[in-house]
Design a protein around this motif. Structure first.
Motif, PDB file in Angstrom:
ATOM      1  N   VAL A  76      40.006  54.469  43.183  1.00 55.64           N
ATOM      2  CA  VAL A  76      41.308  54.159  42.926  1.00 55.64           C
ATOM      3  C   VAL A  76      41.902  55.126  42.070  1.00 55.64           C
ATOM      4  CG1 VAL A  76      43.018  52.686  42.117  1.00 55.64           C
ATOM      5  CG2 VAL A  76      40.962  51.508  42.982  1.00 55.64           C
ATOM      6  N   VAL A  77      43.059  55.986  42.235  1.00 58.56           N
ATOM      7  CA  VAL A  77      43.519  56.942  41.840  1.00 58.56           C
ATOM      8  C   VAL A  77      44.706  56.410  41.173  1.00 58.56           C
ATOM      9  CG1 VAL A  77      44.701  59.178  41.882  1.00 58.56           C
ATOM     10  CG2 VAL A  77      42.775  59.058  43.257  1.00 58.56           C
ATOM     11  N   PHE A  78      44.884  56.368  39.714  1.00 58.12           N
ATOM     12  CA  PHE A  78      46.135  56.013  38.872  1.00 58.12           C
ATOM     13  C   PHE A  78      47.028  57.091  38.680  1.00 58.12           C
ATOM     14  CE2 PHE A  78      42.761  52.618  38.516  1.00 58.12           C
ATOM     15  CZ  PHE A  78      43.705  51.557  38.636  1.00 58.12           C
ATOM     16  N   SER A 158      42.659  54.394  47.210  1.00 60.15           N
ATOM     17  CA  SER A 158      44.008  53.839  46.995  1.00 60.15           C
ATOM     18  C   SER A 158      44.655  54.590  45.903  1.00 60.15           C
ATOM     19  CB  SER A 158      43.622  52.322  46.622  1.00 60.15           C
ATOM     20  OG  SER A 158      42.862  51.687  47.228  1.00 60.15           O
ATOM     21  N   LEU A 159      45.655  54.678  46.116  1.00 65.79           N
ATOM     22  CA  LEU A 159      46.723  55.549  45.130  1.00 65.79           C
ATOM     23  C   LEU A 159      47.747  54.370  44.614  1.00 65.79           C
ATOM     24  CD1 LEU A 159      47.198  58.112  44.379  1.00 65.79           C
ATOM     25  CD2 LEU A 159      48.931  58.445  45.974  1.00 65.79           C
ATOM     26  N   VAL A 160      47.585  54.306  43.340  1.00 60.29           N
ATOM     27  CA  VAL A 160      48.581  53.231  42.503  1.00 60.29           C
ATOM     28  C   VAL A 160      49.434  54.078  41.548  1.00 60.29           C
ATOM     29  CG1 VAL A 160      48.378  51.237  40.893  1.00 60.29           C
ATOM     30  CG2 VAL A 160      46.484  51.356  42.709  1.00 60.29           C
ATOM     31  N   GLY A 161      50.527  53.524  41.451  1.00 60.11           N
ATOM     32  CA  GLY A 161      51.562  54.104  40.668  1.00 60.11           C
ATOM     33  C   GLY A 161      52.567  53.043  40.033  1.00 60.11           C
ATOM     34  N   LEU A 162      53.080  53.196  38.903  1.00 54.72           N
ATOM     35  CA  LEU A 162      53.919  52.436  38.384  1.00 54.72           C
ATOM     36  C   LEU A 162      55.324  53.219  37.767  1.00 54.72           C
ATOM     37  CD1 LEU A 162      52.178  53.747  35.965  1.00 54.72           C
ATOM     38  CD2 LEU A 162      54.088  52.577  34.801  1.00 54.72           C
ATOM     39  N   SER A 163      56.491  52.338  37.813  1.00 56.92           N
ATOM     40  CA  SER A 163      57.605  53.036  37.462  1.00 56.92           C
ATOM     41  C   SER A 163      57.824  54.394  38.097  1.00 56.92           C
ATOM     42  CB  SER A 163      57.828  53.154  35.962  1.00 56.92           C
ATOM     43  OG  SER A 163      58.959  53.207  35.484  1.00 56.92           O
ATOM     44  N   MET A 164      57.983  55.481  37.416  1.00 58.63           N
ATOM     45  CA  MET A 164      58.276  56.609  37.995  1.00 58.63           C
ATOM     46  C   MET A 164      57.364  57.092  39.374  1.00 58.63           C
ATOM     47  SD  MET A 164      57.752  60.501  36.516  1.00 58.63           S
ATOM     48  CE  MET A 164      55.948  60.617  36.364  1.00 58.63           C
ATOM     49  N   SER A 165      56.112  56.692  39.102  1.00 58.73           N
ATOM     50  CA  SER A 165      54.937  57.002  40.199  1.00 58.73           C
ATOM     51  C   SER A 165      54.729  56.081  41.206  1.00 58.73           C
ATOM     52  CB  SER A 165      53.730  57.323  39.388  1.00 58.73           C
ATOM     53  OG  SER A 165      53.413  56.297  38.949  1.00 58.73           O
ATOM     54  N   GLY A 166      55.788  54.718  41.110  1.00 56.86           N
ATOM     55  CA  GLY A 166      55.465  53.698  42.318  1.00 56.86           C
ATOM     56  C   GLY A 166      55.902  54.431  43.630  1.00 56.86           C
ATOM     57  N   ALA A 168      56.164  57.432  44.696  1.00 59.18           N
ATOM     58  CA  ALA A 168      55.363  58.577  44.774  1.00 59.18           C
ATOM     59  C   ALA A 168      54.108  58.044  45.217  1.00 59.18           C
ATOM     60  CB  ALA A 168      55.196  59.443  43.511  1.00 59.18           C
ATOM     61  N   ALA A 169      53.561  57.009  44.740  1.00 56.73           N
ATOM     62  CA  ALA A 169      52.316  56.367  45.638  1.00 56.73           C
ATOM     63  C   ALA A 169      52.258  56.304  46.917  1.00 56.73           C
ATOM     64  CB  ALA A 169      52.090  55.203  44.687  1.00 56.73           C
ATOM     65  N   ILE A 170      53.475  55.758  47.394  1.00 58.27           N
ATOM     66  CA  ILE A 170      53.714  55.531  48.725  1.00 58.27           C
ATOM     67  C   ILE A 170      53.961  56.819  49.458  1.00 58.27           C
ATOM     68  CG2 ILE A 170      55.285  54.299  50.336  1.00 58.27           C
ATOM     69  CD1 ILE A 170      55.699  52.112  48.027  1.00 58.27           C
ATOM     70  N   ILE A 171      54.678  57.459  48.789  1.00 53.73           N
ATOM     71  CA  ILE A 171      54.991  58.788  49.910  1.00 53.73           C
ATOM     72  C   ILE A 171      53.827  59.527  49.997  1.00 53.73           C
ATOM     73  CG2 ILE A 171      56.583  60.964  49.809  1.00 53.73           C
ATOM     74  CD1 ILE A 171      58.158  58.328  50.818  1.00 53.73           C
ATOM     75  N   ASN A 172      53.202  60.054  48.843  1.00 58.04           N
ATOM     76  CA  ASN A 172      51.872  60.768  48.839  1.00 58.04           C
ATOM     77  C   ASN A 172      51.022  60.301  49.632  1.00 58.04           C
ATOM     78  OD1 ASN A 172      52.516  63.285  47.157  1.00 58.04           O
ATOM     79  ND2 ASN A 172      52.900  61.686  45.286  1.00 58.04           N
ATOM     80  N   THR A 173      50.942  58.658  49.675  1.00 61.10           N
ATOM     81  CA  THR A 173      49.872  58.219  50.745  1.00 61.10           C
ATOM     82  C   THR A 173      50.297  58.639  52.181  1.00 61.10           C
ATOM     83  OG1 THR A 173      49.387  56.493  49.274  1.00 61.10           O
ATOM     84  CG2 THR A 173      48.753  56.079  51.675  1.00 61.10           C
ATOM     85  N   LEU A 174      51.594  58.534  52.349  1.00 63.48           N
ATOM     86  CA  LEU A 174      52.061  59.046  53.722  1.00 63.48           C
ATOM     87  C   LEU A 174      51.763  60.267  54.214  1.00 63.48           C
ATOM     88  CD1 LEU A 174      55.602  57.533  54.281  1.00 63.48           C
ATOM     89  CD2 LEU A 174      53.625  57.035  55.810  1.00 63.48           C
ATOM     90  N   ASP A 175      51.859  61.117  52.931  1.00 61.15           N
ATOM     91  CA  ASP A 175      51.734  62.642  53.542  1.00 61.15           C
ATOM     92  C   ASP A 175      50.216  63.064  53.215  1.00 61.15           C
ATOM     93  OD1 ASP A 175      54.326  62.720  53.975  1.00 61.15           O
ATOM     94  OD2 ASP A 175      54.860  63.313  52.133  1.00 61.15           O
ATOM     95  N   LYS A 181      44.217  55.521  51.514  1.00 60.51           N
ATOM     96  CA  LYS A 181      44.095  54.668  52.654  1.00 60.51           C
ATOM     97  C   LYS A 181      45.076  53.431  52.217  1.00 60.51           C
ATOM     98  CE  LYS A 181      40.684  56.254  54.698  1.00 60.51           C
ATOM     99  NZ  LYS A 181      40.406  57.490  53.879  1.00 60.51           N
ATOM    100  N   ARG A 182      45.582  53.221  50.898  1.00 65.36           N
ATOM    101  CA  ARG A 182      46.438  52.375  50.675  1.00 65.36           C
ATOM    102  C   ARG A 182      47.308  52.640  49.388  1.00 65.36           C
ATOM    103  NH1 ARG A 182      41.434  51.179  49.735  1.00 65.36           N
ATOM    104  NH2 ARG A 182      41.158  50.297  51.941  1.00 65.36           N
ATOM    105  N   ALA A 183      48.472  52.091  49.089  1.00 64.60           N
ATOM    106  CA  ALA A 183      49.227  52.495  48.296  1.00 64.60           C
ATOM    107  C   ALA A 183      50.027  51.180  47.505  1.00 64.60           C
ATOM    108  CB  ALA A 183      50.491  53.505  48.412  1.00 64.60           C
ATOM    109  N   ALA A 184      49.935  51.311  46.012  1.00 65.34           N
ATOM    110  CA  ALA A 184      50.718  50.321  45.215  1.00 65.34           C
ATOM    111  C   ALA A 184      51.455  50.871  44.499  1.00 65.34           C
ATOM    112  CB  ALA A 184      49.617  49.646  44.444  1.00 65.34           C
ATOM    113  N   SER A 185      52.794  50.233  44.437  1.00 64.11           N
ATOM    114  CA  SER A 185      54.080  50.605  43.597  1.00 64.11           C
ATOM    115  C   SER A 185      54.267  49.385  42.934  1.00 64.11           C
ATOM    116  CB  SER A 185      55.392  50.897  44.575  1.00 64.11           C
ATOM    117  OG  SER A 185      56.326  51.042  43.868  1.00 64.11           O
ATOM    118  N   LEU A 186      54.253  49.831  41.491  1.00 65.16           N
ATOM    119  CA  LEU A 186      54.338  48.549  40.591  1.00 65.16           C
ATOM    120  C   LEU A 186      55.691  48.763  39.594  1.00 65.16           C
ATOM    121  CD1 LEU A 186      50.624  48.287  39.197  1.00 65.16           C
ATOM    122  CD2 LEU A 186      51.578  47.084  41.170  1.00 65.16           C
TER     123      LEU A 186
END
Length: 323
Positions: A76-78, A158-166, A168-175, A181-186
């Motif tokens: 997991v990358v935070f 997995s890529l997990v981001g919060l606030s500013m990086s939420g 970003a976690a999704i878009i960087n997973t896409l790219d 393999k999965r992304a979390a936006s908190l």
């Protein structure tokens, strides 16, 4: 039509209300170093400076699984928040998620990225004489995966981001060409190109380190790159990506038993905005037929580290990092 206009009006009002709070997002009180201590690091802990893919080398702190083989353990990358510091990640300073390493998970924390939005900027920030251009997306796509592989960690990442990086976690997973393999936006801004949001992002970033995200990141507020980095706009590209989307409702809970002025000014409107943005994403995702999204909108929660920490442990308990 009237309902649509009403929803846009409400969203705009929430955005305006949250702009002052956004300028102080990503703060918190220190309460954890991680397993072990600074003087006595735990087994499996490493720190290295990794090629910044155009930026100066990036400090990366990692905790290998101590209860399972790191080669097969989920990784997991935070990603940090707006006021990310350059000593340790907020996830280490203000949360206890490094202890996932004692639950069969490899933990990776890149350090830094103040007001970066974890993306590739078009130019160095012009308002604080930044000597280099942020290239966080390139780092997350190339240098960090190479380093994670060199540690012998699994590629179930997995890529997990919060606030500013939420978002970003999704878009960087896409790219990432399938690396993440999965992304979390908190509590993320999952509709970051919506009216008023680019301006709010610009104001917040100027307040946090003097960074000119409003112009030097993706261009002005009407530039198409804002939409390209907007999970709600890019929702049709997410059909095969497992996602975890969470936001509170601004109601004080267990982490704010005696809320002060800062909790009211920061935690409440920011979480209203995050909830509005996450609900906008949910609507778009449902219309697009996404069926790999877990939504969690708890009955209480403000823009506070404890709630994001709880979400991560819920992911661990439900086995989401292994799905």
């Amino acid at each position: 039509m009237r309902n649509g206009l009403a929803k846009k009006a409400v969203a705009a009002a929430v955005t305006v209300a949250a702009i002052p709070a956004l300028t102080i997002a990503g703060t918190g009180a220190a309460n954890a170093w991680g397993p072990g201590s600074a003087k006595n690091p735990p087994k499996g802990f490493k720190q290295a400076f990794v090629n910044g893919a155009g930026m100066p080398n990036v400090k990366v702190r990692t905790w290998a699984s101590t209860t399972t083989n790191p080669k097969t353990a989920p990784t997991v990358v935070f990603l940090d928040g707006l006021r990310a510091t350059w000593d340790v990640s907020g996830w280490e300073r203000d949360a206890n998620v490094a202890f996932l390493s004692q639950k069969g998970i490899n933990v990776v924390m890149p350090v830094g990225g103040t007001s970066s939005w974890f993306t590739d900027w078009q130019a160095p920030s012009s308002t604080n004489r930044q000597p280099y251009r942020y290239t966080w997306a390139s780092f997350l796509k190339t240098s960090l995966p190479q380093y994670i592989k060199s540690l012998g960690f699994s590629d179930n990442v997995s890529l997990v981001g919060l606030s500013m990086s939420g978002s970003a976690a999704i878009i960087n997973t896409l790219d990432s060409n399938g690396y993440y393999k999965r992304a979390a936006s908190l509590s993320g801004l999952n509709n970051i190109s919506a009216p008023g949001i680019p301006i709010a992002v610009g104001i917040a970033s100027l307040d946090s380190g003097g960074y000119n995200a409003g112009l030097d990141m993706w261009g002005g507020p009407f530039d198409s790159r804002w939409a390209k980095n907007d999970p709600t706009v890019q929702v049709n590209r997410l059909k095969n990506v497992p996602l975890w989307i969470s936001a509170g409702n601004g109601v004080f809970g267990k982490y704010t038993p005696n809320p002060g002025p800062a909790d009211v000014i920061q935690g409440v409107p920011l979480e209203w905005l995050a909830l509005s943005q996450s609900r906008a994403f949910q609507g778009a995702a449902q219309r697009a037929g996404l069926n790999k999204v877990h939504y969690d909108f708890p009955p209480a929660g403000t823009h506070t580290w404890g709630y994001w920490q709880d979400q991560v442990w819920q992911m661990q308990r439900t086995g989401w990092f292994s799905k």
